[in-house]
Enzyme design. Sequence first.
Site, PDB file in Angstrom:
ATOM      1  N   ASN A 176       7.885  -0.837   6.620  1.00 60.69           N
ATOM      2  CA  ASN A 176       7.793  -0.948   5.165  1.00 60.69           C
ATOM      3  C   ASN A 176       8.296   0.351   4.529  1.00 60.69           C
ATOM      4  OD1 ASN A 176       5.454   0.936   4.800  1.00 60.69           O
ATOM      5  ND2 ASN A 176       4.546  -0.559   6.190  1.00 60.69           N
ATOM      6  N   ASP A 223       0.317  -5.519   9.167  1.00 63.26           N
ATOM      7  CA  ASP A 223      -0.790  -6.399   9.549  1.00 63.26           C
ATOM      8  C   ASP A 223      -0.435  -7.222  10.781  1.00 63.26           C
ATOM      9  OD1 ASP A 223      -2.618  -5.689   7.570  1.00 63.26           O
ATOM     10  OD2 ASP A 223      -1.501  -6.853   6.075  1.00 63.26           O
ATOM     11  N   PRO A 246      -4.428  -4.677  15.065  1.00 65.27           N
ATOM     12  CA  PRO A 246      -5.816  -4.256  14.804  1.00 65.27           C
ATOM     13  C   PRO A 246      -5.941  -3.697  13.395  1.00 65.27           C
ATOM     14  CG  PRO A 246      -4.691  -2.684  16.240  1.00 65.27           C
ATOM     15  CD  PRO A 246      -3.764  -3.860  16.079  1.00 65.27           C
ATOM     16  N   ASP A 247      -7.087  -3.902  12.776  1.00 63.70           N
ATOM     17  CA  ASP A 247      -7.344  -3.304  11.459  1.00 63.70           C
ATOM     18  C   ASP A 247      -8.033  -1.959  11.717  1.00 63.70           C
ATOM     19  OD1 ASP A 247      -8.455  -2.485   9.019  1.00 63.70           O
ATOM     20  OD2 ASP A 247      -8.396  -4.536   8.271  1.00 63.70           O
ATOM     21  N   PHE A 298      -7.039   2.540   1.109  1.00 68.19           N
ATOM     22  CA  PHE A 298      -6.103   2.338   0.007  1.00 68.19           C
ATOM     23  C   PHE A 298      -5.817   0.846  -0.082  1.00 68.19           C
ATOM     24  CE2 PHE A 298      -4.040   6.060  -2.044  1.00 68.19           C
ATOM     25  CZ  PHE A 298      -4.907   7.023  -1.550  1.00 68.19           C
ATOM     26  N   LYS A 302     -11.240  -5.770  -0.534  1.00 65.10           N
ATOM     27  CA  LYS A 302     -11.005  -4.871   0.616  1.00 65.10           C
ATOM     28  C   LYS A 302     -12.169  -3.906   0.816  1.00 65.10           C
ATOM     29  CE  LYS A 302      -6.138  -5.461   0.899  1.00 65.10           C
ATOM     30  NZ  LYS A 302      -4.858  -5.224   0.294  1.00 65.10           N
ATOM     31  N   LYS A 305     -13.702  -4.263   4.491  1.00 66.22           N
ATOM     32  CA  LYS A 305     -13.518  -3.128   5.428  1.00 66.22           C
ATOM     33  C   LYS A 305     -14.722  -2.206   5.412  1.00 66.22           C
ATOM     34  CE  LYS A 305      -8.592  -3.687   5.046  1.00 66.22           C
ATOM     35  NZ  LYS A 305      -7.485  -3.409   5.917  1.00 66.22           N
TER      36      LYS A 305
HETATM   37  O1  PMT Z   1       3.843   6.702   1.468  1.00 69.93           O
HETATM   38  P1  PMT Z   1       4.154   6.557  -0.020  1.00 69.93           P
HETATM   39  O2  PMT Z   1       5.608   6.200  -0.271  1.00 69.93           O
HETATM   40  O3  PMT Z   1       3.695   7.754  -0.792  1.00 69.93           O
HETATM   41  O4  PMT Z   1       3.317   5.307  -0.546  1.00 69.93           O
HETATM   42  C1  PMT Z   1       1.919   5.359  -0.580  1.00 69.93           C
HETATM   43  C2  PMT Z   1       1.272   3.989  -0.362  1.00 69.93           C
HETATM   44  C3  PMT Z   1       1.643   3.053  -1.504  1.00 69.93           C
HETATM   45  C4  PMT Z   1       1.715   3.402   0.976  1.00 69.93           C
HETATM   46  C5  PMT Z   1      -0.279   4.257  -0.322  1.00 69.93           C
HETATM   47  O5  PMT Z   1      -0.666   4.777  -1.551  1.00 69.93           O
HETATM   48  C6  PMT Z   1      -1.049   2.992  -0.013  1.00 69.93           C
HETATM   49  O6  PMT Z   1      -1.360   2.190  -0.874  1.00 69.93           O
HETATM   50  N1  PMT Z   1      -1.401   2.790   1.291  1.00 69.93           N
HETATM   51  C7  PMT Z   1      -2.084   1.603   1.804  1.00 69.93           C
HETATM   52  C8  PMT Z   1      -1.098   0.494   1.875  1.00 69.93           C
HETATM   53  C9  PMT Z   1      -1.655  -0.716   2.544  1.00 69.93           C
HETATM   54  O7  PMT Z   1      -1.251  -1.006   3.611  1.00 69.93           O
HETATM   55  O8  PMT Z   1      -2.611  -1.315   1.927  1.00 69.93           O
HETATM   56  P2  PMT Z   1      -3.344  -2.625   2.540  1.00 69.93           P
HETATM   57  O9  PMT Z   1      -3.901  -3.259   1.340  1.00 69.93           O
HETATM   58  O10 PMT Z   1      -2.446  -3.454   3.383  1.00 69.93           O
HETATM   59  O11 PMT Z   1      -4.464  -2.024   3.489  1.00 69.93           O
HETATM   60  C10 PMT Z   1      -5.776  -1.695   3.023  1.00 69.93           C
HETATM   61  C11 PMT Z   1      -6.315  -0.514   3.791  1.00 69.93           C
HETATM   62  O12 PMT Z   1      -6.508  -0.851   5.173  1.00 69.93           O
HETATM   63  C12 PMT Z   1      -5.419   0.720   3.805  1.00 69.93           C
HETATM   64  O13 PMT Z   1      -6.278   1.830   3.721  1.00 69.93           O
HETATM   65  C13 PMT Z   1      -4.717   0.668   5.155  1.00 69.93           C
HETATM   66  O14 PMT Z   1      -4.399   1.975   5.636  1.00 69.93           O
HETATM   67  C14 PMT Z   1      -5.782   0.013   6.019  1.00 69.93           C
HETATM   68  N2  PMT Z   1      -5.242  -0.812   7.095  1.00 69.93           N
HETATM   69  C15 PMT Z   1      -4.458  -1.887   6.818  1.00 69.93           C
HETATM   70  C16 PMT Z   1      -4.013  -2.672   7.850  1.00 69.93           C
HETATM   71  C17 PMT Z   1      -4.345  -2.327   9.186  1.00 69.93           C
HETATM   72  N3  PMT Z   1      -3.922  -3.052  10.190  1.00 69.93           N
HETATM   73  N4  PMT Z   1      -5.082  -1.245   9.429  1.00 69.93           N
HETATM   74  C18 PMT Z   1      -5.543  -0.487   8.405  1.00 69.93           C
HETATM   75  O15 PMT Z   1      -6.241   0.522   8.635  1.00 69.93           O
END
Ligand code: PMT
Length: 415
Positions: free
Chosen positions: A217, A287, A314-315, A332, A346, A350
Amino acid sequence: MNNPKSHPVSLHGKRILLGVTGGIAAYKSAELARRLCEVGAEVRVVMTKNSEAFISSLTMQAVSGNAVRSETFDEEAEAGMSHIELARWADVIVVAPATAAFIARLTHGFADDLLTTLCLASESKIAIAPAMNRVMWSSPATQNNINQLRERAITAMGPDSGDQACGEVGPGRMLQPEEIVRQVNELFSSEALTGLRVLVTAGSTWEAIDPVRGITNLSSGKMGYAIADAAVHAGADVTLVSGPATHPLPNRVANVIKVTSAREMLEAVMTHLDGQDIFIAVAAVADYRPQTQAASKIKKQGEEVLRMEFVRNPDILAEVKEKVPDLFSVGFAAETDNLISEARKKLLAKRADLIAANSVSGESNALGSDYNTLQLIDRAGVVSLGPALKTRIAVDLIQEISARFHARGTLQSTR
Ligand code: PMT
């Protein structure tokens, strides 16, 4: 898990802008710069014109390891780092010695040379080590100025009392460099995350399809790296686990582990989880990953539609919370629609303590941008940060995390 640990006597990674003004004590500034470097600080020196009568810029350059600046409009130096960047760069500005004239100009907001301009343009802490004749120090003018500076949270270190260069005896001698270093260290020991260990994930992940292709991404690493850097600035011992990113790594985070896939990121996080106080998951983790990774480059077979199976990764955030339920964890949420409600889901799914939600659609797309706007969501409500530079947002986010972390500690200990 969240008991504050003792603060190491070290200025490792701290950025100190050392201002030298024109008094006889300037000869001690070289010793001060040397000692600051010895305890790990990065030192940049700014000298006033008058100080050059007491110590050479070459000496200060040699002991600090960096070119010395004295002119506001030095074209060559400005091209490397503008004076505004220099003002932002500093974690603390230490002016030693600080003459009566400099103190007066600082009090009244002058910006008539590089050092006063930097003090006015900086949001960092400022400390001064006064050095002057005892009558000048005791004069109502200087004392008024010092009191005004203290009201503005500028720290006056000393002065010491004793024999003076002018032959008199009394208060006005600059503190010894060793004592100034100790007091600079103290400035940092009350910081938001002093003594705490913080684990940050950042960047994207790369899920291989074959040796030359994969899915990923647009995460640049900017947000996560700024947060890791801000946590160091706030006194934390930071470990950064980074997936692929286009942004340069933050150079004052000592412990960086580079990974590629989500599974590697999980492994690195789990390996470094022991003893952490706060986990901040900024990485944009895939994911799903292709079910199989071909050992050789997949050849075109002439098919019109190529189908591929994906399996769940894995999450990481959820697994961390599963393993260490007490760990203060921040997730995030990158959303294109329904930012707050999706982020709330979330937070619960989580079991995070805080979710920082940002938009990744349209003009406000946080991915790759230098700017961001965050909605911080926890069980108490919503707080907005920004829009602002990610480096600024990161500093504010760390303050918000620290406040919640410490409040939680108080609540737990009174339960
Ligand atoms: O790197 P930049 O260009 O500065 O951009 C920053 C960003 C937009 C990537 C950052 O600010 C951000 O939003 N990061 C989280 C992006 C994301 O994957 O969000 P999510 O909604 O899919 O995941 C929710 C949370 O679970 C996140 O904290 C993620 O790190 C975590 N996660 C998600 C999937 C996974 N398999 N394992 C995880 O730990």
